[in-house]
Scaffold this active site. Structure first.
Site, PDB file in Angstrom:
ATOM      1  N   ASN A   1       0.814  -1.217   0.000  1.00 36.25           N
ATOM      2  CA  ASN A   1       0.000   0.000   0.000  1.00 36.25           C
ATOM      3  C   ASN A   1       0.847   1.265   0.000  1.00 36.25           C
ATOM      4  O   ASN A   1       0.338   2.357  -0.288  1.00 36.25           O
ATOM      5  CB  ASN A   1      -0.938   0.017   1.203  1.00 36.25           C
ATOM      6  CG  ASN A   1      -2.144  -0.877   1.007  1.00 36.25           C
ATOM      7  OD1 ASN A   1      -2.338  -1.448  -0.057  1.00 36.25           O
ATOM      8  ND2 ASN A   1      -2.951  -1.017   2.044  1.00 36.25           N
TER       9      ASN A   1
ATOM     10  N   CYS B   1      -6.732  -1.127   9.712  1.00 37.76           N
ATOM     11  CA  CYS B   1      -6.378  -1.925   8.532  1.00 37.76           C
ATOM     12  C   CYS B   1      -6.060  -0.936   7.421  1.00 37.76           C
ATOM     13  O   CYS B   1      -5.194  -0.082   7.608  1.00 37.76           O
ATOM     14  CB  CYS B   1      -7.507  -2.888   8.173  1.00 37.76           C
ATOM     15  SG  CYS B   1      -9.148  -2.140   8.059  1.00 37.76           S
ATOM     16  N   SER B   2      -6.722  -1.008   6.293  1.00 42.11           N
ATOM     17  CA  SER B   2      -6.485  -0.034   5.229  1.00 42.11           C
ATOM     18  C   SER B   2      -7.392   1.182   5.402  1.00 42.11           C
ATOM     19  O   SER B   2      -6.930   2.287   5.671  1.00 42.11           O
ATOM     20  CB  SER B   2      -6.709  -0.680   3.853  1.00 42.11           C
ATOM     21  OG  SER B   2      -5.758  -1.700   3.616  1.00 42.11           O
TER      22      SER B   2
ATOM     23  N   ARG C   1     -12.053  -4.794   8.531  1.00 36.53           N
ATOM     24  CA  ARG C   1     -11.365  -5.605   9.526  1.00 36.53           C
ATOM     25  C   ARG C   1     -11.293  -4.897  10.884  1.00 36.53           C
ATOM     26  O   ARG C   1     -11.387  -5.537  11.934  1.00 36.53           O
ATOM     27  CB  ARG C   1      -9.954  -5.945   9.025  1.00 36.53           C
ATOM     28  CG  ARG C   1      -9.934  -6.918   7.878  1.00 36.53           C
ATOM     29  CD  ARG C   1      -8.598  -6.981   7.158  1.00 36.53           C
ATOM     30  NE  ARG C   1      -8.430  -5.864   6.239  1.00 36.53           N
ATOM     31  CZ  ARG C   1      -7.488  -5.788   5.307  1.00 36.53           C
ATOM     32  NH1 ARG C   1      -6.611  -6.776   5.182  1.00 36.53           N
ATOM     33  NH2 ARG C   1      -7.389  -4.742   4.504  1.00 36.53           N
TER      34      ARG C   1
END
Length: 887
Positions: free
Chosen positions: A541, A629-630, A635
């Site tokens: 990422n 998380c992202s 999540r």
């Protein structure tokens, strides 16, 4: 006249079908964005006109005979007033050949439908009815014997069984009835064959030779003793609809007749050069890999059903007002709008709807006060930020009230600047906010999105300072707790090693605690950062401008990765699991191996493990834990909510669980619409209408996965939960059903400020609370209060014990399996199997686990013997008194 393109096996032929039918008026297809349209005719014609998405005030006019409610406004537009206009616009066509199939009159249709499913839900209206179906089946038909296949059954006994299809604003219902049950001729009312079949079914149940699905489908009878098989699917749960054409020789069948329940019976001409066209529909569900298939008596019926299903199932996100959740309270909403007709609607947009809003289950300030302890001898380390996101300016996917360290004052320009600065450094502006806090000290759970680090390793001094402030406030609260003797004692290192099972012992800081003690441990590591992604994904990422925290810059923090898969991995695993459960050729000897190969249970274990470790850091290391998380809404929501179920007994009650879901999923921005595709689907793959096509790459069963994790804990430790497994099952049923507004939209802003969800739709939690059978009879409530309740009520089982007992949720995933999976229930335990069919799913889900029913039987038996013992005691006492008098 309707132009139909028929693809024959040899060539494609363009043919015009003549129709004279008001139930399928073309007007009902004119529900385009910003335009008005009318519904079909008949006694209760349904007009469904739409208004512009951002319109302020509009008049919707529905067209139909005796139309009761002309139309409804788009969900994002302002309310409207409805008017009924005129008669139905009938598409006139030629008359088809004489029919040999006698259709069912309207009165009988209504009686049969009511007998099969009971009363309709509030706001539910029938918009289509087709009789004389053939080749009916669903995914479970190979063993449930649902449909026209006579598997296990003597054809002579069910020769008078017929199948019909009814579509309402909420669901598609395919059901059977027996002519003899509704015959007016007493000579036709014979139960001889039915009794023989019932005896055969009872024998199979006694020998456990059939599945629970078979038992459910073949033991349902209404109060009058009439037999029905019912297959149904909520309209909102439809993923796509496919159609095909069959041709039958005209020499053997001259024509067919069918009509909509709300229209008049007419003829169709479906003849093509000596052949008659029949249509087959296959309806695919978004959930469980389920499908429903049937063949209509004419191609015109097939086309009408196909168009109606695509129209109502896939209105698109811009027209969410067509979802059934908005129908249930439509009359109440319209009444509240009429009360304001004399006012200037444009000048007072906030007062357009006066209907009673359903109460919030998550009140931020009330929940914050419940969690923390505010007393003179201990300053609260956290505070609510009332202005930072009041207008959803800092983060549009966050709630209007968030929480931060007590050293931040969002009422000052400096404090507001800090919030804006840290939000700019996080993905989607999702900055660090408090989700749960201990009453004793600084132990707490925080959540956010990934930082915008990038390949060059960008830094943000304000973000680094903000996390440091969280750690400092937590450390100060821990010190105050020690001084006031409120810090809970920490178990021995040997006990904690047993508890962790040797997993991540260094990351859980067992050795550091053994060498240095809890005071030094809190000094050296004040914040624990848990990145829930695989490290490889977090590093990848960085190429997109994101990444993870560098602990060299974030002082006194530690970082760990937990390897939970992203939405694409979850969706792929879920599809594999559904395909396996629907596969009639699956190798049962290797069943558990095949289940493991789908990776679904592996994902469940990873989520449970990360949640347990977060709870461990909070309970035993007394640290603030930062989860992300992202994007911080998939999540992160799962792990944060599950950690609180481990830590706080309040969230294992019905009131607490609804509060938890509303807090960590609804308020904090889990995108339910994006992940579930409400009002969207794949529809016809050849349809280029982009307004109703879902972005399949963003759909993923994240909330279903969370409910599975909750079920795993509940299944292993049922006495710690106020609700039973049926409660979780029904919540999972309504993720896609769109019957309630609770799980619609993506953010709190959309629900509250734009769509007025609580005023315009019914509440899922109120429905669940009204069902006493969802209470857990073995629940052991925590008797302690306040500080003691939070500590003594935690559920921290050995981690290995939790993970090794993870199993497939067969009640959920094998509900429509193509092979028998759930055992049938003994007759005396199956008394609840014939409950109201007006629910969104099959009755099977409400039967519950065999163990629960067995417990009820044992308790009833014990109560019987207790009454008998009391009766004997009274008799003995009376005998003693008599003897005394005689003496």
């Amino acid at each position: 006249n309707v132009n139909v393109n028929v693809n024959a096996s040899m060539q494609s032929t363009n043919t015009t079908l003549s129709r004279n039918q008001s139930g399928y008026s073309q007007q009902s297809m004119n529900r385009m964005h910003g335009a008005g349209g009318g519904g079909g005719g008949g006694p209760i014609g349904v007009g469904n006109a739409s208004v512009g998405m951002h319109g302020n005030h509009a008049v919707a006019a529905g067209i139909g005979n005796n139309t009761t409610n002309g139309g409804k406004g788009a969900v994002y537009g302002a309310p409207f007033s409805a008017k009924s206009v005129g008669n139905a616009n009938i598409a006139n066509g030629g008359t088809g050949p004489a029919t040999r199939v006698q259709d069912i009159d309207k009165t009988k249709r209504s009686a049969i439908l009511h007998s099969a499913i009971g009363s309709l839900l509030p706001g539910e209206e029938v918009i289509m009815f087709i009789s004389n179906l053939r080749d009916v089946k669903d995914t479970s038909s190979p063993h449930s014997a649902v449909g026209t296949s006579k598997l296990f059954r003597d054809r002579a006994l069910v020769g008078n069984e017929k199948w019909c299809c009814a579509m309402t604003l909420y669901r598609i219902i395919v059901f059977s009835f027996r002519e003899s049950d509704f015959s007016t001729d007493d000579a036709d009312k014979t139960n001889e064959g039915t009794n023989v079949e019932r005896n055969q079914i009872d024998e199979w149940v006694r020998s456990a030779s059939v599945s629970r699905q078979f038992q459910t489908a073949n033991q349902y009878r209404n109060a009058g003793g009439k037999f029905h098989q019912v297959i149904q699917m909520p309209i909102g749960a439809i993923d796509r609809v496919e159609k095909s054409t069959d041709f039958v020789s005209n020499s053997s069948q001259m024509g067919f007749s069918s009509s909509g329940l709300m229209g008049n019976s007419t003829m169709y001409s479906d003849s093509l050069g000596g052949s008659v066209a029949n249509g087959t529909l296959i309806i695919y569900g978004k959930d469980n890999g389920r499908l429903i298939q049937f063949t209509t008596p004419s191609y015109a019926d097939c086309m009408g059903a196909y168009q109606h299903l695509n129209e109502y199932a896939f209105p698109g996100k811009k027209r969410l007002g067509f979802l059934f959740a908005f129908e249930s309270r439509k009359a109440e909403v319209l009444a509240s709008v009429k009360a304001l007709e004399g006012e200037n609607m444009n000048s007072n947009p906030a007062g357009r709807i006066t209907a009673r809003p359903t109460p919030r289950r998550y009140d931020p300030l009330a929940e914050f006060q419940r969690m923390v302890s505010i007393s003179p001898d201990m300053q609260c380390p956290w505070r609510p930020l009332l202005k930072a996101n009041a207008a959803y300016n800092a983060c549009s996917s966050y709630p209007s009230i968030v929480f931060g360290p007590s050293t931040i004052n969002d009422e000052t320009p400096e404090g507001m600047g800090i919030v804006r600065d840290i939000a700019s450094f996080r993905s989607g502006q999702r900055f660090q906010t408090l989700s749960w806090a201990s009453r004793h000290d600084g132990a707490s759970l925080w959540r956010c999105a990934q930082p915008k680090v990038g390949i060059q390793g960008n830094r943000n001094a304000t973000d680094e300072r903000y996390i440091q402030m969280i750690g400092e406030c937590a450390a100060l609260a821990n010190s105050q707790a020690v001084m006031n003797f409120k810090m809970p004692p920490r178990p021995s290192v040997e006990f904690l090693r047993m508890l962790t099972g040797g997993i991540n012992s260094s990351d859980l800081m067992l050795e550091s605690y053994e060498r240095q003690g809890i005071a030094v441990l809190n000094e050296k590591c004040m914040v624990k950062i848990m990145d829930l992604r695989p490290k490889s994904s977090a590093m990848a990422n960085r190429t997109g401008g994101y990444g993870y925290e560098n602990t060299s810059y974030y002082k006194n923090t530690t970082l760990s990765f937990h390897g939970i898969g992203n939405i694409h991995a979850v969706r792929d695993s879920y599809q594999k699991l559904n395909a396996l459960c629907a596969n009639a050729a699956a190798n049962d000897v290797q069943w558990m191996q095949l289940v493991e190969e789908t990776k679904w249970l592996s994902h469940i274990r990873l989520i449970l493990s990360a949640s347990w470790q977060a709870a461990f850091h909070v309970k035993y290391n007394r640290l603030p834990v930062l989860l992300h998380c992202s994007h911080g809404w998939d999540r992160t929501s799962q792990v944060c909510a599950l950690s609180q179920i481990f830590l706080d007994p309040y969230y294992r009650t019905r009131a607490g669980f609804s509060c938890l879901v509303e807090k960590d999923f609804l308020a904090l921005g889990h995108p339910f619409h994006l992940r579930s595709g409400h009002g969207e689907g794949r529809g016809d793959r050849n349809n280029s209408n982009s307004s109703s096509q879902v972005d399949e790459g963003q759909m993923s069963p994240i909330f279903i996965q969370f409910l599975d994790c909750v079920w795993q804990i509940l299944n292993q430790y049922p006495d710690y939960f106020e609700f039973n497994s049926k409660y979780i099952f029904i919540v999972s049923e309504h993720v896609y059903s769109c019957r309630f507004g609770t799980l619609l939209c993506d953010t709190e802003r959309e629900r509250e400020a734009v769509a007025s969800i609580r005023q315009r739709t019914p509440c899922l939690w109120e429905y669940l609370d009204s069902s006493p059978e969802l209470l857990n009879k073995s629940y052991r409530p925590i008797t302690a209060q306040g500080d003691e309740c939070q500590e003594s009520g935690s559920l921290m089982m050995p981690l290995s014990c939790l993970l090794r007992n993870v199993t497939l949720w067969t009640d959920r995933f094998c509900m429509y399996s193509s092979k028998p999976t759930d055992r049938c229930l003994p007759s005396e335990l199956a008394r609840d199997i014939s409950t109201d069919h007006a629910e969104s799913g099959q009755v099977l889900g409400r039967v519950g686990r065999f163990e629960e029913l067995e417990l009820e039987r044992v308790q009833a038996e014990a109560a019987k013997w207790k009454r008998l013992a009391l009766q004997k005691d009274e008799e003995i006492y009376a005998l003693k008194q008599t003897l005394k008098l005689l003496a």
